[in-house]
Design a protein around this motif. Structure first.
Motif, short mmCIF file in Angstrom:
data_model
loop_
_atom_site.label_atom_id
_atom_site.label_comp_id
_atom_site.label_asym_id
_atom_site.label_seq_id
_atom_site.Cartn_x
_atom_site.Cartn_y
_atom_site.Cartn_z
N ALA A 1 14.35 4.50 -108.39
CA ALA A 1 13.39 3.73 -109.17
C ALA A 1 11.97 4.25 -109.03
N ALA A 2 11.58 4.60 -107.82
CA ALA A 2 10.21 5.06 -107.58
C ALA A 2 9.93 6.37 -108.33
N ALA A 3 10.87 7.33 -108.24
CA ALA A 3 10.67 8.62 -108.90
C ALA A 3 10.68 8.47 -110.42
N LEU A 4 11.58 7.63 -110.94
CA LEU A 4 11.63 7.43 -112.38
C LEU A 4 10.39 6.69 -112.88
N GLY A 5 9.94 5.70 -112.12
CA GLY A 5 8.73 4.98 -112.48
C GLY A 5 7.52 5.89 -112.51
N ASP A 6 7.46 6.80 -111.56
CA ASP A 6 6.36 7.77 -111.52
C ASP A 6 6.40 8.68 -112.75
N SER A 7 7.59 9.11 -113.14
CA SER A 7 7.72 9.97 -114.32
C SER A 7 7.29 9.24 -115.58
N LEU A 8 7.67 7.97 -115.70
CA LEU A 8 7.27 7.19 -116.87
C LEU A 8 5.76 7.02 -116.94
N SER A 9 5.13 6.86 -115.78
CA SER A 9 3.68 6.61 -115.74
C SER A 9 2.86 7.88 -115.90
N ASN A 10 3.40 9.01 -115.45
CA ASN A 10 2.55 10.20 -115.32
C ASN A 10 2.98 11.39 -116.15
N THR A 11 4.02 11.24 -116.95
CA THR A 11 4.40 12.34 -117.84
C THR A 11 4.45 11.83 -119.27
N THR A 12 4.28 12.75 -120.21
CA THR A 12 4.32 12.41 -121.63
C THR A 12 5.74 12.56 -122.15
N ALA A 13 6.12 11.68 -123.04
CA ALA A 13 7.48 11.71 -123.58
C ALA A 13 7.72 12.99 -124.37
N VAL A 14 8.88 13.58 -124.14
CA VAL A 14 9.37 14.69 -124.95
C VAL A 14 10.35 14.10 -125.95
N GLU A 15 10.14 14.33 -127.24
CA GLU A 15 11.04 13.80 -128.26
C GLU A 15 11.72 14.95 -129.00
N VAL A 16 13.03 14.85 -129.08
CA VAL A 16 13.84 15.84 -129.79
C VAL A 16 14.75 15.09 -130.76
N MET A 17 14.79 15.55 -132.00
CA MET A 17 15.62 14.86 -133.00
C MET A 17 16.89 15.66 -133.28
N SER A 18 17.98 14.93 -133.53
CA SER A 18 19.26 15.54 -133.84
C SER A 18 19.37 15.77 -135.35
N GLU A 19 20.51 16.27 -135.78
CA GLU A 19 20.79 16.44 -137.20
C GLU A 19 21.48 15.20 -137.78
#
Length: 399
Positions: free
Chosen positions: A246-264
């Motif tokens: 939880a701590a590592a994932l929470g840190d990623s949510l707070s401190n990194t920007t979302a990468v968005e990739v779309m499918s076909e």
């Protein structure tokens, strides 16, 4: 002129048939048994809406009621999966209002036998009272822990669970006869399917599955909820064998920007895409359920998931990727495109992994996996496929 109960009952079944295929016998009994008789104090229009009705709230303040009358369309789907016959001996786990047991009594006729059990004394009493009033005195109602079944009336030709199960209890195996059928809302990797299973020795073999949702049975606590932020507005629901930092994932949510990739893969406005989740569980042990509250999306704490309260998510250490839907292009038939939003050091890789699951689903959207279940206590070979090991059983999924 006000509609009668018969009018509303028939209208409800007509509505269900527009979207769901029922067997002729199930359609008949759903047009026969008065649902309002099991829901005293509820307006007729509410009794014949295609929605669940709570009959007892959770005493510990949980988000789900302790017991409810299931959504009628789901009732019809599961009874059609069960294929009950006249003369059958049937066990229902989760008595609810007693309505489902009345439907089963009609399906098995006077030569059959229906036992319905519930762990809660108030619920069992309600079911007994309503069944008596509606003329179904022959149904046997018992206050009993559903995980134990009811061995005194076994073996059963059919068993139906009207509560959500994370595992198939060991006690049920000997209560279902060889060749008997079990229909159970089974939960794995955060999603629930009503699975029809036939017993062949020490193996339960699936004969179809349908999306559903049910109040979980009391006594199975192997599914965990882990908050990823301080106020608990972003949560992951996962099985006990899945590690969630939880701590590592929470840190990623707070401190990194979302990468968005779309499918076909594109979908129409009312087209289901829950098959993406199901498809992913058949090969990938990183699949969990992401739950995001409206407050979290309003404050833009996270890029909006496809379905905020229940979207598939892949979790790997300090990174996660989950399903998103975006309106793109000018295709009026399928205006929405499926994709992945990901956070953390491995966001790009996880997003691509989720896209691969989406594309695999897109090539065969209505196909469901073959599921076999064997007791964890036996040496029965699981066979080819992806194995998910639970406390009392092993699930094997193959496409």
């Amino acid at each position: 002129m006000a509609s009668t109960a018969d009018d509303l009952r028939n209208s409800l079944v007509d509505e269900i048939l527009r979207d769901v295929r029922l067997t002729a016998d199930v359609e008949r009994v759903m047009r026969t048994v008065p649902r309002e008789a099991f829901l005293p104090g509820i307006r007729l229009e509410e009794a014949y809406a295609d929605q669940a009705v709570s009959i007892k709230e959770n005493p510990v303040g949980g988000p789900l009621p302790l017991s409810c009358a299931s959504v009628p369309s789901v009732v019809g789907i599961m009874l059609s999966q069960l294929q009950a016959q006249p003369g059958d001996n049937i066990l229902e786990i989760g008595a609810g209002t007693g309505y489902n047991a009345a439907l089963l009594a009609e399906l098995t006729d006077e030569h059959g036998h229906v036992t319905t059990i519930d762990i809660d004394s108030d619920v069992a009493l309600h079911a007994r009272t309503m069944l008596d009033r509606a003329g179904y005195q022959r149904v046997h109602v018992m206050e009993r822990d559903g995980l134990l079944g009811a061995p005194e009336n076994a073996p059963y030709d059919r068993m139906l669970a009207a509560v959500g199960l994370w595992d198939v209890p060991a006690a049920w195996w000997e209560q279902l006869r060889e060749g008997g059928r079990l229909v159970v809302p089974l939960r794995w990797r955060g999603q629930t399917r009503s699975v029809a299973l036939t017993r062949h020795g020490d193996t339960l073999v699936s004969e179809g599955m349908e999306l559903c949702g049910f109040v979980p049975i009391i006594g199975q606590d192997s599914e965990k909820t882990t908050p990823l932020n301080a106020d608990g507005t972003i949560r992951v629901i996962h099985d006990e064998d899945q590690a969630v930092d939880a701590a590592a994932l929470g840190d990623s949510l707070s401190n990194t920007t979302a990468v968005e990739v779309m499918s076909e893969q594109r979908i129409g406005g009312a087209e289901s895409f829950d098959g993406v989740w199901l498809r992913a569980t058949a090969t990938d042990d990183r699949v969990c359920r992401l739950q995001v509250t409206p407050d979290a999306t309003a404050r833009e704490l996270i890029s909006r998931p496809a379905v905020p309260v229940r979207s598939p998510v892949l979790i790997d250490g300090d990174s996660l990727a989950y399903l998103i839907v975006r309106r793109e292009g000018t295709d009026d038939q399928r205006p929405h495109r499926l994709g992945a939003a990901a956070y953390g050091p491995h966001a790009e890789k996880l997003a691509q992994d989720l896209i691969a699951h989406i594309e695999a689903w897109g090539g065969a959207r209505t196909v469901v996996p073959h599921l076999t279940i064997t007791p964890a206590s036996t040496d029965v070979a699981a066979g080819p496929g992806h194995v998910i090991t639970k406390l009392e059983s092993r699930l094997t999924l193959t496409y």
